[in-house]
Design an enzyme around this catalytic site. Structure first.
Site, short mmCIF file in Angstrom:
data_model
loop_
_atom_site.label_atom_id
_atom_site.label_comp_id
_atom_site.label_asym_id
_atom_site.label_seq_id
_atom_site.Cartn_x
_atom_site.Cartn_y
_atom_site.Cartn_z
CG LEU A 221 -2.11 -0.94 1.27
CD1 LEU A 221 -2.84 -0.81 2.61
CD2 LEU A 221 -3.06 -0.70 0.12
CG ASP A 222 0.73 4.12 -3.09
OD1 ASP A 222 1.52 3.20 -3.39
OD2 ASP A 222 0.00 4.71 -3.92
NE ARG A 223 5.93 8.15 4.83
CZ ARG A 223 7.16 8.50 5.20
NH1 ARG A 223 8.17 8.32 4.35
NH2 ARG A 223 7.39 9.03 6.37
#
Length: 460
Positions: A221-223
């Site tokens: 998942l993106d930050r």
């Protein structure tokens, strides 16, 4: 010989603690195991003759996680085991993760490791074994008994009690095969340059529980995004899960319109503007381009995929609710797993960049006008002050559309996943188990507070 023993007993750093674990299968990973057999017979004239030995469990091939994942995804009933042989070094490291690799290699180098063959036609005797020698099913490896006396240093834990409790409060589900968490926005999934607290490192410290091996990532998942993140608790389950995610990407075209697909992910996103159609399918290849004179890169839709390397990306979408303020809530279902897939598809294909996505929707945010909400201002300020006290410097309150600087409104809200733990257990109990009958697990993660506030504002 005395000097050698002193050298072997010198303190060594280690990354795991606890007893020697039996790594034969995923069903045994939650227990520590010491196997001290009787003193075996020796057939060679070395200095260890008559000494005591520390005996590891007999080698048993484990399930092939990659093959199992494919079969679960395709609904087949055949399972395969890993190779029926393994090197002696690898088996020792699998059975004894708390022993430093350098110490194990030194034992082999000093010719202090023995093998007890499983061949019934031969008298059970100990023979020297080299690190690269193959062992077969049923063979036992014997180490000097002194390895049990090697001082072990506990894994460094930089988390205090409050931080450990916070990480564990993120857990949505835990079973012998997987652990599922609701990743908070702002927390990176993997470590890197300048990253102090990544979720994979925190999971190794806080979410291992009674396992001596840390949870392993199987997807990303993106930050700045949030939501459901799945990790495998063992090597076998992690490999099987990774194989399922990979097979989903490879077979994305076959999953179009299939509401009963074995792996489903649904994201909620608040976008600027509204798509032309209330629901549809986005099929556009993505590729990486270098910008800022090579200082950074970004993902973009590749029009001419023949001249540039690209990866096919498919996303299903539907409108959840539109607002008169020019915002739309979308449900996004990625059929492939490409980097920044949802963000690029929303910004470049639909023309509706996600709120807070300055990387791909910076032009839309140049004209950003927040929606002031007086009756929420006081409460918002109180929550922001509370958010600053969260561990790891996280702030989950600020960033709604009522503020001048909104945060990324992208959240993995729902996931349907095969029950890998049940599949592993049934496959090991019966080789005839039909993997097409594997039941699914469904997880739902609540929106982070700032996205929940945006939802309330647009619905008021």
């Amino acid at each position: 010989m005395l000097l050698r023993l002193i050298n072997l007993l010198s303190p060594q750093s280690t990354t795991a603690c606890g007893g020697v674990r039996r790594c034969i299968s995923v069903l045994h990973v939650s227990r520590s195991y010491y196997a001290t057999g009787k003193e075996p017979k020796e057939n060679d004239n070395d200095d260890n003759k008559g000494g005591r030995w520390f005996t590891l469990p007999p080698f048993t091939p484990a399930l092939n996680g990659a093959a199992l994942g494919k079969e679960i995804y395709r609904g087949r009933a055949q399972t395969k085991s890993d190779a029926t042989t393994i090197t002696a070094l690898k088996w020792v490291l699998l059975c004894c993760p708390e022993l430093p690799r350098s110490l194990v290699q030194k034992l082999f180098r000093l010719r202090q490791v023995r093998r007890e063959s499983s061949d019934v036609q031969q008298e059970r005797k100990l023979k020297r074994v080299a690190a690269k020698d193959s062992i077969e099913v049923g063979d036992r490896i014997c180490l000097p008994i002194t390895v049990r006396e090697v001082p072990l240093e506990k894994q460094d834990c930089h988390c205090n009690k409050e931080e450990v409790n916070f990480v564990r409060s993120l857990v949505l589900h835990k079973d012998p095969a997987i652990v599922v968490v609701n990743k908070p926005p702002g927390m990176p999934v993997q470590g890197g340059v300048g990253i102090k607290n990544s979720l994979d490192e925190l999971a190794a410290t806080c979410l291992s529980y009674d396992y001596s091996e840390p949870p392993r990532l199987v997807h990303r998942l993106d930050r700045d995004s949030s939501g459901i993140l799945v990790m495998g608790r063992t090597q076998t389950s992690a490999t099987a899960l990774h194989s399922i995610f990979r097979e989903k990407t490879f077979g994305a075209k076959d999953d179009i319109g299939n509401e009963e697909r074995i792996l489903q992910r649904r994201y909620w996103a608040l976008v600027i503007g509204s798509p032309r159609r209330p629901k549809g399918l986005i099929s556009a290849p993505l590729g990486k381009v270098v910008v800022d004179n090579g200082k950074s890169d970004r993902i973009t839709v590749i029009d001419n995929s023949q001249n540039m390397s690209s990866q096919h990306a498919i996303t299903e979408y539907r409108v959840i609710k539109s607002s008169c303020h020019g915002f739309t809530w979308l449900e996004l279902s990625p059929l492939t797993g490409r980097k920044h897939q949802l963000r690029v598809h929303c910004a470049e294909v639909l023309g509706t960049p996600i709120v807070g996505d300055l990387k791909y929707g910076w032009q839309a945010h140049r004209k950003w006008k927040h929606l002031p909400w007086p009756n929420l201002e006081k409460k918002s300020n109180e929550n922001v002050s509370k958010g600053k006290t969260l561990p790891f410097g996280l702030d989950l309150e600020s960033g709604s559309i009522s503020e001048k600087h909104p945060r990324l409104h992208l959240h993995c809200k729902q996931m349907v996943l095969p029950d890998v733990s049940l599949a592993l257990r049934n496959v090991q109990c019966s080789s005839d188990y039909d993997l097409s009958e594997v039941e699914n697990l469904e997880f739902v993660a609540p929106l982070p507070p700032y996205m929940q506030r945006s939802w309330v504002i647009l619905n008021s």
